[in-house]
Design a protein around this motif. Structure first.
Motif, PDB file in Angstrom:
ATOM      1  N   GLN A  11       0.709  -1.185   0.091  1.00 54.61           N
ATOM      2  CA  GLN A  11      -0.153  -0.088  -0.161  1.00 54.61           C
ATOM      3  C   GLN A  11       0.889   1.179   0.041  1.00 54.61           C
ATOM      4  N   LEU A  14       1.856   1.970  -3.581  1.00 56.22           N
ATOM      5  CA  LEU A  14       0.672   2.763  -4.401  1.00 56.22           C
ATOM      6  C   LEU A  14       0.444   3.871  -3.910  1.00 56.22           C
ATOM      7  N   ALA A  15       0.680   4.463  -2.669  1.00 56.74           N
ATOM      8  CA  ALA A  15       0.465   5.644  -2.528  1.00 56.74           C
ATOM      9  C   ALA A  15       1.328   6.733  -2.884  1.00 56.74           C
ATOM     10  N   PRO A  18       2.600   7.621  -7.576  1.00 59.16           N
ATOM     11  CA  PRO A  18       2.545   8.742  -8.094  1.00 59.16           C
ATOM     12  C   PRO A  18       3.188  10.058  -7.846  1.00 59.16           C
ATOM     13  N   GLY A  68      -2.395  11.297 -11.544  1.00 53.88           N
ATOM     14  CA  GLY A  68      -3.233  11.141 -10.353  1.00 53.88           C
ATOM     15  C   GLY A  68      -4.244   9.988 -10.616  1.00 53.88           C
ATOM     16  N   TRP A  71      -3.456   6.543  -8.483  1.00 50.96           N
ATOM     17  CA  TRP A  71      -3.898   6.291  -7.026  1.00 50.96           C
ATOM     18  C   TRP A  71      -4.975   5.380  -6.854  1.00 50.96           C
ATOM     19  N   PHE A  74      -4.821   2.160  -4.546  1.00 47.72           N
ATOM     20  CA  PHE A  74      -4.534   2.703  -3.243  1.00 47.72           C
ATOM     21  C   PHE A  74      -6.073   3.109  -2.709  1.00 47.72           C
ATOM     22  N   ILE A  75      -6.655   3.980  -3.288  1.00 48.46           N
ATOM     23  CA  ILE A  75      -7.896   4.271  -3.066  1.00 48.46           C
ATOM     24  C   ILE A  75      -8.982   3.396  -2.917  1.00 48.46           C
ATOM     25  N   PRO A 203      -7.066  11.819  -9.096  1.00 47.63           N
ATOM     26  CA  PRO A 203      -7.793  10.740  -7.828  1.00 47.63           C
ATOM     27  C   PRO A 203      -9.220  11.514  -7.518  1.00 47.63           C
TER      28      PRO A 203
END
Length: 312
Positions: A11, A14-15, A18, A68, A71, A74-75, A203
């Motif tokens: 995680q 993934l955060a 970007p 963007g 993400w 992750f989201i 995002p």
């Protein structure tokens, strides 16, 4: 219960991924002057101008939105409470853009030769767009109810992308005007500024999709990215060939009307599977989104445009 992704990447990567991509692009742009070698506008053909503005607009609009959107994995794996918070953060981003555009409407309209016409176009643009998008939204909800489906996120994500795309036309207008004036330094700084804050549009678009049961095909991400960032290219063309204050006001107003309707849609999406919209988490993340855009747009981008962060 929606499906969750089980990718091998942690995680934290993934955060952070970007951010690293964005930092690399900003570093290259700030250390070089990629537009200095542009052909002189006076000697360029119409086709050359269109092509160069297409490349510049893609770099300023499409590329940061695509970054963007990285993400999304992750989201998507966030707890529903925090996913609602991310939707609220997207609302904060949109609210800031709407306020900024409203200020632009007033300033541009008052500076126009025909102020009455410009302000009239502003009213028509805001009200007309809001009413039209509200009607489309009502039709979409009736259609979905008849089909007995709750896959609502993708439709709202497209509306968010559309609203952001209308806002992006105004950014392209600034690039186009600077380009035809032959101010390559200003073009570079504008691209830096737009890349810096447009990355948050990615995002903002995919947050609505993340709460659906299944992820949509990649073609939808590509379409939404082009819809949100591609209009920078259109704005560049318009700015280079039709530098008109009333036209700019109209585009700004259309974007404000669209964003107002999208904010209602985002609130409805949160309310769909949550106890309420105004939770502490949602209010806090809304404020974070608003403050983040203020920093990126008014502080960081302002420093870039004033030459503070770019060596002369």
């Amino acid at each position: 219960m929606r499906e969750r992704s089980n990718g091998a990447l942690p995680q934290w990567l993934l955060a952070v991924g970007p951010v690293l991509v964005l930092g690399s692009i900003l570093g290259l742009l700030s250390l070089t002057t990629p537009f200095e070698a542009l052909v002189a506008v006076d000697d360029a053909s119409t086709l050359e101008i269109v092509w160069l503005l297409t490349v510049i607009g893609a770099l300023a609009g499409v590329v940061p939105v695509a970054i963007g959107m990285l993400w999304f994995p992750f989201i998507r794996d966030l707890d529903p409470r925090y996913l609602h918070g991310f939707l609220a953060l997207a609302g904060g981003v949109l609210a800031f853009i709407a306020i900024q555009l409203t200020v632009d409407i007033v300033e541009t309209g008052l500076a126009a030769d025909r102020t009455g016409l410009a302000m009239g176009l502003a009213v028509v643009g805001i009200v007309g767009t809001f009413v039209a998008m509200h009607a489309v939204s009502a039709w979409r909800q009736r259609t979905m109810a008849a089909a007995d489906t709750d896959a609502n996120g993708l439709a709202i994500a497209y509306l968010v992308a559309l609203a952001l795309g209308l806002h992006s036309i105004g950014e392209g207008l600034g690039i186009g005007v600077s380009f035809v004036r032959g101010d390559t330094t200003q073009v570079t700084l504008l691209v830096l500024a737009f890349v810096t804050h447009n990355v948050m549009e990615g995002p903002t678009v995919v947050a609505a999709v993340a709460r659906d049961r299944t992820a949509p095909p990649l073609r939808h991400f590509a379409a939404m990215g082009l819809l949100a960032g591609g209009p920078v290219i259109l704005g560049g063309w318009l700015g280079s060939f039709a530098n008109s204050a009333p036209l700019a006001v109209l585009f700004f107003a259309v974007a404000v009307g669209a964003i107002a309707q999208v904010l209602i849609e985002v609130a409805g999406l949160i309310r769909f599977d949550a106890e309420g919209v105004l939770t502490r988490t949602n209010v806090a993340t809304f404020a974070v989104g608003f403050a983040l855009m203020f920093f990126l747009e008014d502080v960081l981008a302002g420093a870039l445009l004033n030459g503070v962060l770019v060596p002369s």
